[in-house]
Design a protein around this motif. Structure first.
Motif, PDB file in Angstrom:
ATOM      1  N   ILE A 170       0.895  -1.246   0.069  1.00  0.00           N
ATOM      2  CA  ILE A 170      -0.066  -0.051   0.084  1.00  0.00           C
ATOM      3  C   ILE A 170       1.022   1.344  -0.152  1.00  0.00           C
ATOM      4  O   ILE A 170       0.627   2.156  -0.738  1.00  0.00           O
ATOM      5  N   LEU A 171       1.795   1.387   0.948  1.00  0.00           N
ATOM      6  CA  LEU A 171       2.669   2.452   0.889  1.00  0.00           C
ATOM      7  C   LEU A 171       3.728   2.482  -0.502  1.00  0.00           C
ATOM      8  O   LEU A 171       3.699   3.555  -0.799  1.00  0.00           O
ATOM      9  N   LEU A 172       3.954   1.708  -1.270  1.00  0.00           N
ATOM     10  CA  LEU A 172       4.426   1.674  -2.502  1.00  0.00           C
ATOM     11  C   LEU A 172       3.500   2.515  -3.388  1.00  0.00           C
ATOM     12  O   LEU A 172       4.156   3.120  -4.389  1.00  0.00           O
ATOM     13  N   LEU A 173       2.430   2.452  -3.103  1.00  0.00           N
ATOM     14  CA  LEU A 173       1.293   3.382  -3.983  1.00  0.00           C
ATOM     15  C   LEU A 173       1.222   4.870  -3.893  1.00  0.00           C
ATOM     16  O   LEU A 173       0.898   5.515  -4.773  1.00  0.00           O
ATOM     17  N   ILE A 174       1.780   5.142  -2.809  1.00  0.00           N
ATOM     18  CA  ILE A 174       1.653   6.582  -2.048  1.00  0.00           C
ATOM     19  C   ILE A 174       2.839   7.144  -2.615  1.00  0.00           C
ATOM     20  O   ILE A 174       4.024   6.843  -1.903  1.00  0.00           O
ATOM     21  N   PRO A 175       3.053   8.087  -3.452  1.00  0.00           N
ATOM     22  CA  PRO A 175       4.310   8.839  -3.891  1.00  0.00           C
ATOM     23  C   PRO A 175       5.219   9.185  -2.908  1.00  0.00           C
ATOM     24  O   PRO A 175       6.393   8.893  -2.979  1.00  0.00           O
ATOM     25  N   GLN A 176       4.780   9.790  -1.845  1.00  0.00           N
ATOM     26  CA  GLN A 176       5.687  10.269  -0.787  1.00  0.00           C
ATOM     27  C   GLN A 176       6.356   9.152   0.038  1.00  0.00           C
ATOM     28  O   GLN A 176       7.045   9.413   0.890  1.00  0.00           O
ATOM     29  N   TYR A 177       5.727   7.892  -0.026  1.00  0.00           N
ATOM     30  CA  TYR A 177       6.186   6.653   0.757  1.00  0.00           C
ATOM     31  C   TYR A 177       6.962   5.830  -0.008  1.00  0.00           C
ATOM     32  O   TYR A 177       7.337   4.805   0.499  1.00  0.00           O
ATOM     33  N   LYS A 178       7.017   5.873  -1.375  1.00  0.00           N
ATOM     34  CA  LYS A 178       7.516   4.845  -2.012  1.00  0.00           C
ATOM     35  C   LYS A 178       8.924   4.426  -1.919  1.00  0.00           C
ATOM     36  O   LYS A 178       9.133   3.294  -1.941  1.00  0.00           O
ATOM     37  N   ARG A 179       9.601   5.544  -1.657  1.00  0.00           N
ATOM     38  CA  ARG A 179      11.170   5.030  -1.268  1.00  0.00           C
ATOM     39  C   ARG A 179      11.309   4.163  -0.024  1.00  0.00           C
ATOM     40  O   ARG A 179      11.921   3.196   0.120  1.00  0.00           O
ATOM     41  N   THR A 180      10.593   4.808   1.012  1.00  0.00           N
ATOM     42  CA  THR A 180      10.566   4.086   2.121  1.00  0.00           C
ATOM     43  C   THR A 180      10.070   2.578   2.113  1.00  0.00           C
ATOM     44  O   THR A 180      10.500   1.759   2.635  1.00  0.00           O
ATOM     45  N   ALA A 181       8.926   2.663   1.307  1.00  0.00           N
ATOM     46  CA  ALA A 181       8.367   1.285   1.061  1.00  0.00           C
ATOM     47  C   ALA A 181       9.299   0.262   0.234  1.00  0.00           C
ATOM     48  O   ALA A 181       9.263  -1.012   0.586  1.00  0.00           O
ATOM     49  N   ALA A 182       9.715   0.773  -0.678  1.00  0.00           N
ATOM     50  CA  ALA A 182      10.776   0.233  -1.486  1.00  0.00           C
ATOM     51  C   ALA A 182      11.778  -0.288  -0.609  1.00  0.00           C
ATOM     52  O   ALA A 182      12.219  -1.688  -0.633  1.00  0.00           O
ATOM     53  N   SER A 183      12.338   0.338   0.302  1.00  0.00           N
ATOM     54  CA  SER A 183      13.502  -0.134   0.975  1.00  0.00           C
ATOM     55  C   SER A 183      12.989  -1.195   2.029  1.00  0.00           C
ATOM     56  O   SER A 183      13.841  -2.121   2.321  1.00  0.00           O
ATOM     57  N   GLY A 184      11.768  -1.032   2.551  1.00  0.00           N
ATOM     58  CA  GLY A 184      11.375  -2.032   3.470  1.00  0.00           C
ATOM     59  C   GLY A 184      10.990  -3.268   2.519  1.00  0.00           C
ATOM     60  O   GLY A 184      11.382  -4.574   3.199  1.00  0.00           O
ATOM     61  N   ILE A 185      10.597  -3.476   1.379  1.00  0.00           N
ATOM     62  CA  ILE A 185      10.304  -4.447   0.631  1.00  0.00           C
ATOM     63  C   ILE A 185      11.707  -4.937   0.308  1.00  0.00           C
ATOM     64  O   ILE A 185      11.872  -6.441   0.416  1.00  0.00           O
ATOM     65  N   PHE A 186      12.697  -4.250  -0.102  1.00  0.00           N
ATOM     66  CA  PHE A 186      14.247  -4.675  -0.193  1.00  0.00           C
ATOM     67  C   PHE A 186      14.658  -5.442   0.889  1.00  0.00           C
ATOM     68  O   PHE A 186      15.059  -6.754   0.567  1.00  0.00           O
ATOM     69  N   VAL A 187      14.574  -5.134   2.136  1.00  0.00           N
ATOM     70  CA  VAL A 187      14.927  -5.677   3.541  1.00  0.00           C
ATOM     71  C   VAL A 187      14.270  -6.902   3.286  1.00  0.00           C
ATOM     72  O   VAL A 187      14.881  -7.936   3.843  1.00  0.00           O
ATOM     73  N   LEU A 188      12.861  -6.952   3.214  1.00  0.00           N
ATOM     74  CA  LEU A 188      12.019  -8.255   3.571  1.00  0.00           C
ATOM     75  C   LEU A 188      12.467  -9.276   2.471  1.00  0.00           C
ATOM     76  O   LEU A 188      12.716 -10.563   2.909  1.00  0.00           O
ATOM     77  N   MET A 189      12.711  -8.774   1.163  1.00  0.00           N
ATOM     78  CA  MET A 189      13.115  -9.683   0.285  1.00  0.00           C
ATOM     79  C   MET A 189      14.275 -10.414   0.580  1.00  0.00           C
ATOM     80  O   MET A 189      14.819 -11.731   0.026  1.00  0.00           O
ATOM     81  N   ILE A 190      15.201  -9.588   1.090  1.00  0.00           N
ATOM     82  CA  ILE A 190      16.614 -10.119   1.261  1.00  0.00           C
ATOM     83  C   ILE A 190      16.553 -11.243   2.729  1.00  0.00           C
ATOM     84  O   ILE A 190      17.042 -12.239   2.724  1.00  0.00           O
ATOM     85  N   CYS A 191      15.528 -10.899   3.420  1.00  0.00           N
ATOM     86  CA  CYS A 191      15.504 -11.732   4.580  1.00  0.00           C
ATOM     87  C   CYS A 191      14.987 -13.017   4.295  1.00  0.00           C
ATOM     88  O   CYS A 191      15.099 -13.961   4.902  1.00  0.00           O
ATOM     89  N   PHE A 192      14.016 -13.057   3.278  1.00  0.00           N
ATOM     90  CA  PHE A 192      13.318 -14.420   2.716  1.00  0.00           C
ATOM     91  C   PHE A 192      14.309 -15.033   1.784  1.00  0.00           C
ATOM     92  O   PHE A 192      14.086 -16.400   1.494  1.00  0.00           O
TER      93      PHE A 192
END
Length: 121
Positions: free
Chosen positions: A57-79
């Motif tokens: 959801i945050l990735l869809l919100i322009p002002q949060y997309k970089r933060t969300a992408a960073s979270g997804i990056f970390v999560l995918m590295i963890c998985f």
């Protein structure tokens, strides 16, 4: 070119929301992915589902997309170790060796996309 990356960002967001929702619909499927040494498997599955949906959801919100992408990056590295382990496992959690061999490169694509979206576009 910006349109192309925006479409990919929306597709990644939809994928994350869908994948996160599946943690609530198919809890038993995800239990095999949680290592045996971890306790409270159901909690881990639900929590990761909530995190995936929120990040999508945050990735869809322009002002949060970089933060969300960073979270997804970390999560995918963890998985990632789970998916590497699955490729070499006698009984892959995902169901078959073929599925595990497809899932691992997909994980790397998700990591690369998330990394790309952490950068200014």
């Amino acid at each position: 070119m910006k349109l192309f990356w925006n479409i990919l960002r929306v597709l990644l967001a939809i994928f994350m929301i869908y994948a996160g929702a599946q943690h609530f619909v198919n809890v038993d499927f995800f239990k095999a992915f949680v290592p045996d040494f971890l306790v409270y498997k159901a909690f881990i599955i639900y929590a990761s589902g909530v995190i995936e949906v929120m990040l999508g959801i945050l990735l869809l919100i322009p002002q949060y997309k970089r933060t969300a992408a960073s979270g997804i990056f970390v999560l995918m590295i963890c998985f990632l170790p789970i998916h590497v382990w699955d490729v070499f496992s006698a009984n892959p959690a995902i169901g078959s060796h073929e599925a595990a061999l497809i899932r691992l490169p997909l994980q790397l694509v998700l990591i690369a996309l998330a990394y790309k979206f952490t950068k200014n576009q």
